[in-house]
Design a protein around this motif. Sequence first.
Motif, short mmCIF file in Angstrom:
data_model
loop_
_atom_site.label_atom_id
_atom_site.label_comp_id
_atom_site.label_asym_id
_atom_site.label_seq_id
_atom_site.Cartn_x
_atom_site.Cartn_y
_atom_site.Cartn_z
N GLY A 65 4.74 3.72 15.26
CA GLY A 65 4.98 4.70 14.21
C GLY A 65 5.38 3.95 12.95
N TRP A 66 4.96 4.44 11.78
CA TRP A 66 5.22 3.73 10.53
C TRP A 66 5.65 4.66 9.40
CZ3 TRP A 66 4.37 -1.61 10.65
CH2 TRP A 66 3.53 -2.09 11.68
N LEU A 67 6.54 4.17 8.56
CA LEU A 67 6.74 4.74 7.23
C LEU A 67 6.07 3.75 6.29
CD1 LEU A 67 8.08 6.72 5.20
CD2 LEU A 67 10.08 5.20 5.21
N VAL A 68 5.12 4.25 5.49
CA VAL A 68 4.36 3.35 4.61
C VAL A 68 4.34 3.89 3.19
CG1 VAL A 68 2.81 2.70 6.53
CG2 VAL A 68 2.09 4.47 4.91
N LEU A 69 3.97 3.01 2.28
CA LEU A 69 3.68 3.40 0.91
C LEU A 69 2.18 3.27 0.74
CD1 LEU A 69 5.06 4.22 -1.77
CD2 LEU A 69 5.04 1.79 -2.40
N ASP A 70 1.54 4.38 0.39
CA ASP A 70 0.08 4.41 0.29
C ASP A 70 -0.30 4.99 -1.06
OD1 ASP A 70 -2.64 4.50 0.70
OD2 ASP A 70 -2.57 5.95 2.33
N ASP A 71 -0.81 4.15 -1.93
CA ASP A 71 -1.23 4.60 -3.25
C ASP A 71 -0.07 5.29 -3.99
OD1 ASP A 71 -3.18 4.59 -5.15
OD2 ASP A 71 -4.19 6.41 -4.46
N ALA B 273 1.83 -7.13 1.88
CA ALA B 273 1.37 -5.75 1.90
C ALA B 273 0.89 -5.35 0.51
CB ALA B 273 2.50 -4.84 2.36
N LEU B 274 1.61 -5.80 -0.50
CA LEU B 274 1.19 -5.50 -1.87
C LEU B 274 -0.19 -6.11 -2.11
CD1 LEU B 274 1.81 -4.49 -4.71
CD2 LEU B 274 2.85 -6.71 -5.20
N GLY B 275 -0.36 -7.32 -1.61
CA GLY B 275 -1.65 -7.98 -1.80
C GLY B 275 -2.76 -7.23 -1.09
N ALA B 276 -2.49 -6.76 0.13
CA ALA B 276 -3.51 -6.05 0.87
C ALA B 276 -3.86 -4.75 0.15
CB ALA B 276 -3.02 -5.76 2.29
N ALA B 277 -2.82 -4.07 -0.37
CA ALA B 277 -3.07 -2.83 -1.11
C ALA B 277 -3.91 -3.16 -2.34
CB ALA B 277 -1.75 -2.18 -1.50
N GLY B 278 -3.55 -4.29 -2.98
CA GLY B 278 -4.31 -4.71 -4.15
C GLY B 278 -5.74 -5.03 -3.79
N ALA B 279 -5.92 -5.61 -2.57
CA ALA B 279 -7.27 -5.97 -2.14
C ALA B 279 -8.16 -4.74 -2.07
CB ALA B 279 -7.21 -6.67 -0.78
N PRO C 45 -0.68 -1.28 9.27
CA PRO C 45 -1.06 -0.68 7.98
C PRO C 45 -1.63 -1.65 6.96
CG PRO C 45 1.10 0.10 8.67
CD PRO C 45 0.73 -1.02 9.59
N PHE C 46 -1.17 -2.91 6.89
CA PHE C 46 -1.54 -3.70 5.71
C PHE C 46 -3.01 -4.08 5.67
CE2 PHE C 46 0.11 -7.53 8.11
CZ PHE C 46 -1.03 -8.33 8.02
N ILE C 47 -3.70 -4.02 6.84
CA ILE C 47 -5.14 -4.27 6.78
C ILE C 47 -5.90 -3.05 6.29
CG2 ILE C 47 -5.15 -6.10 8.53
CD1 ILE C 47 -6.19 -4.04 10.54
N HIS C 48 -5.19 -1.93 6.13
CA HIS C 48 -5.81 -0.72 5.60
C HIS C 48 -5.33 -0.45 4.17
CE1 HIS C 48 -7.22 -0.02 9.66
NE2 HIS C 48 -5.98 -0.09 10.10
N GLY C 49 -4.68 -1.43 3.55
CA GLY C 49 -4.24 -1.28 2.17
C GLY C 49 -2.95 -0.50 2.01
N GLN C 50 -2.21 -0.30 3.10
CA GLN C 50 -0.94 0.43 3.02
C GLN C 50 0.23 -0.55 3.18
OE1 GLN C 50 -2.22 2.59 6.41
NE2 GLN C 50 -2.65 4.46 5.28
N THR C 51 1.30 -0.31 2.44
CA THR C 51 2.48 -1.17 2.51
C THR C 51 3.44 -0.64 3.57
OG1 THR C 51 2.32 -1.62 0.15
CG2 THR C 51 4.42 -2.11 1.21
N PRO C 52 3.68 -1.39 4.66
CA PRO C 52 4.64 -0.91 5.65
C PRO C 52 6.08 -1.04 5.15
CG PRO C 52 3.84 -3.08 6.27
CD PRO C 52 3.10 -2.70 5.01
N LEU C 53 6.87 -0.01 5.42
CA LEU C 53 8.31 -0.05 5.05
C LEU C 53 9.19 -0.16 6.29
CD1 LEU C 53 8.46 2.72 2.28
CD2 LEU C 53 7.85 0.30 2.05
#
Length: 236
Positions: free
Chosen positions: A166-172, A22-28, A186-194
């Motif tokens: 439903g998701w709790l995510v870290l986004d930016d 997820a970190l990588g996707a967010a980084g992407a 979420p991770f294909i949209h750059g968000q980290t799923p929690l």
Amino acid sequence: MSTETAARRDFLKLSVMTAGLALGAAGAAAAAPVKLGDSPLTQPALPFDPSALEPVISEKTFSFHYGKHQKAYFDNLNKAVAGTPLAALSLEQIIVQTAGVPEKTGIFNNAAQAWNHNFYWLSLSPKPQTPSGALASAIDRDFGSLEAMKKQLATASVTRFGSGWGWLVLDDGKLKVLSTANADLPFIHGQTPLLTVDVWEHAYYLDYQNRRADYVNALLDKTLNWDFAAKNFDQA
Ligand code: FE
């Protein structure tokens, strides 16, 4: 090592990899190198006994949900990629490579649903937990309170039209609640799923019939794995 211990170890390994992915996707999304996980294309063992979440989720529900539904996603995925270059990739790599590719929709759906269920099992805990540490502080910062966050997650999950998550995510750097349709994640949209909540009918119909809100509220109150969420948060 017992089979159960090995299965639990594999699940813990997956959780570390998903956080890294997820970190990588967010980084992407920010044009940084993508760090992909390497979950295998085989269904992992459940990280708890299928009766461990009763009465919130019954053993019967797990027997169908894990034993039939998730198994079918892995079976269909393996059939679809057999003999193609995708067969050599990890679950996460397949998801990234097929997302948004019209002729690969079937493969994406089965791969993403296999992954979402891996993440959902890890989002559940047989023992009641509460958030602590940096995650608890971030929940207070971004939602005002744990209760407010749970209310948002319940609303997002219950009002998702049709099937989804439903998701709790870290986004930016900020915690957010959202829902996705069908197999989207979420991770294909750059968000980290929690954490995630499965709101496909097969997740609750045997126990709650059409009462999705009762299932979601019971799950949020009693079975969320906050240790898993904290680990994903700390590694993001
Ligand atoms: Fe499901």
